[in-house]
Design a protein around this motif. Structure first.
Motif, PDB file in Angstrom:
ATOM      1  N   LEU A  99       0.836  -1.207   0.000  1.00  0.00           N
ATOM      2  CA  LEU A  99       0.000   0.000   0.000  1.00  0.00           C
ATOM      3  C   LEU A  99       0.865   1.250   0.000  1.00  0.00           C
ATOM      4  O   LEU A  99       0.521   2.248  -0.621  1.00  0.00           O
ATOM      5  N   ASP A 102       2.355   1.765  -3.670  1.00  0.00           N
ATOM      6  CA  ASP A 102       1.433   2.095  -4.753  1.00  0.00           C
ATOM      7  C   ASP A 102       0.039   2.286  -4.189  1.00  0.00           C
ATOM      8  O   ASP A 102      -0.687   1.317  -3.970  1.00  0.00           O
ATOM      9  N   ALA A 103      -0.328   3.530  -3.969  1.00  0.00           N
ATOM     10  CA  ALA A 103      -1.631   3.821  -3.381  1.00  0.00           C
ATOM     11  C   ALA A 103      -2.774   3.388  -4.287  1.00  0.00           C
ATOM     12  O   ALA A 103      -3.900   3.238  -3.832  1.00  0.00           O
ATOM     13  N   ARG A 104      -2.497   3.160  -5.567  1.00  0.00           N
ATOM     14  CA  ARG A 104      -3.567   2.731  -6.468  1.00  0.00           C
ATOM     15  C   ARG A 104      -3.983   1.287  -6.221  1.00  0.00           C
ATOM     16  O   ARG A 104      -4.883   0.781  -6.870  1.00  0.00           O
ATOM     17  N   ASN A 105      -3.361   0.650  -5.274  1.00  0.00           N
ATOM     18  CA  ASN A 105      -3.816  -0.685  -4.904  1.00  0.00           C
ATOM     19  C   ASN A 105      -5.186  -0.631  -4.222  1.00  0.00           C
ATOM     20  O   ASN A 105      -5.689  -1.644  -3.763  1.00  0.00           O
ATOM     21  N   MET A 106      -5.767   0.550  -4.187  1.00  0.00           N
ATOM     22  CA  MET A 106      -7.110   0.713  -3.640  1.00  0.00           C
ATOM     23  C   MET A 106      -8.096  -0.218  -4.346  1.00  0.00           C
ATOM     24  O   MET A 106      -9.077  -0.634  -3.764  1.00  0.00           O
ATOM     25  N   TYR A 134      -9.835   5.480  -8.943  1.00  0.00           N
ATOM     26  CA  TYR A 134      -8.881   5.004  -7.945  1.00  0.00           C
ATOM     27  C   TYR A 134      -7.754   6.007  -7.693  1.00  0.00           C
ATOM     28  O   TYR A 134      -7.266   6.127  -6.573  1.00  0.00           O
ATOM     29  N   ARG A 135      -7.348   6.748  -8.713  1.00  0.00           N
ATOM     30  CA  ARG A 135      -6.355   7.816  -8.496  1.00  0.00           C
ATOM     31  C   ARG A 135      -6.938   8.897  -7.594  1.00  0.00           C
ATOM     32  O   ARG A 135      -6.279   9.377  -6.665  1.00  0.00           O
ATOM     33  N   SER A 138      -7.202   7.495  -4.056  1.00  0.00           N
ATOM     34  CA  SER A 138      -5.869   7.424  -3.441  1.00  0.00           C
ATOM     35  C   SER A 138      -5.424   8.787  -2.951  1.00  0.00           C
ATOM     36  O   SER A 138      -4.901   8.928  -1.846  1.00  0.00           O
ATOM     37  N   GLN A 139      -5.627   9.800  -3.788  1.00  0.00           N
ATOM     38  CA  GLN A 139      -5.220  11.154  -3.415  1.00  0.00           C
ATOM     39  C   GLN A 139      -5.998  11.636  -2.192  1.00  0.00           C
ATOM     40  O   GLN A 139      -5.429  12.198  -1.258  1.00  0.00           O
ATOM     41  N   VAL A 141      -7.465   9.770   0.089  1.00  0.00           N
ATOM     42  CA  VAL A 141      -7.055   8.976   1.255  1.00  0.00           C
ATOM     43  C   VAL A 141      -5.732   9.492   1.790  1.00  0.00           C
ATOM     44  O   VAL A 141      -5.565   9.675   3.000  1.00  0.00           O
ATOM     45  N   ASN A 142      -4.779   9.751   0.894  1.00  0.00           N
ATOM     46  CA  ASN A 142      -3.478  10.269   1.325  1.00  0.00           C
ATOM     47  C   ASN A 142      -3.605  11.627   1.999  1.00  0.00           C
ATOM     48  O   ASN A 142      -2.859  11.941   2.927  1.00  0.00           O
TER      49      ASN A 142
END
Length: 190
Positions: A99, A102-106, A134-135, A138-139, A141-142
């Motif tokens: 995770l 690669d945050a795109r593992n969402m 998903y991008r 991810s953004q 979530v980050n």
């Protein structure tokens, strides 16, 4: 005396090499297979149950390689008092590392089909649209969770339909596709 000690050392080495006194330094095929069988028990974890078989095999290979590196002697590993707990720590650590990289593992945590069934996303999105979602997620979530540990804690504790993560998903769906989800609260009357 020196000759005697040298002779004893040589005889000891010869006997040990003949009967196998030294411990095996590399795992054999059967030992690796036993570890993979142990890892199958984790296939149903949230992150892992949405991986394809090929993706899961890569994941299991990584966990197995890490364990074998840290415990090069198989008997040392299997004789640990809490060997299952040790395997679980390696599994969770590998998930967190993936995770982080690669945050795109969402898409593995929140699969597209599940989001469609939950009315978060419309059906029929192509791969490009799904990747955009998903991008975005991810953004967000980050930006919302300062550490990966706080995000993992939120995923584990996510028991309500209007959680922060669900709100982030809905915001991305609305921003990208104009997909508005109306939540109606049902109140029981007496």
């Amino acid at each position: 005396m020196k000759r005697f000690l040298l002779s004893v050392s040589v005889v000891t080495l010869a006997v040990c090499s003949f009967i196998g006194c030294s411990q095996q330094k590399q795992w054999n095929r059967e030992q690796r297979q036993a570890l993979r069988e142990m890892l199958r028990d984790y296939r149903q974890m949230v992150y892992l149950n949405n991986l394809t078989e090929a993706e899961y095999m890569l994941f299991a290979d990584q966990v197995a390689a890490d364990i074998e590196q840290d415990y090069p002697i198989y008997t040392t590993f299997v004789e640990l008092p809490a060997v299952n707990d040790t395997v679980q720590v390696y599994v969770v650590t590998t998930i967190v590392e993936q995770l982080n990289t690669d945050a795109r593992n969402m898409r593995h945590l929140f699969p597209y089909n599940t989001l469609v069934q939950s009315n978060i996303l419309p059906s029929g999105l192509d791969r490009t649209q799904q990747n955009a979602f998903y991008r975005c997620l991810s953004q967000r979530v980050n930006n919302t969770y300062p550490t990966i540990e706080s995000f993992v804690d939120a995923v584990v504790a996510d028991t309500t339909s209007m959680s922060t993560i669900t709100q982030l998903q809905q915001q991305c769906a609305n921003d990208l596709f104009g997909w508005q989800v109306d939540i109606v609260e049902i109140v029981e009357s007496n």
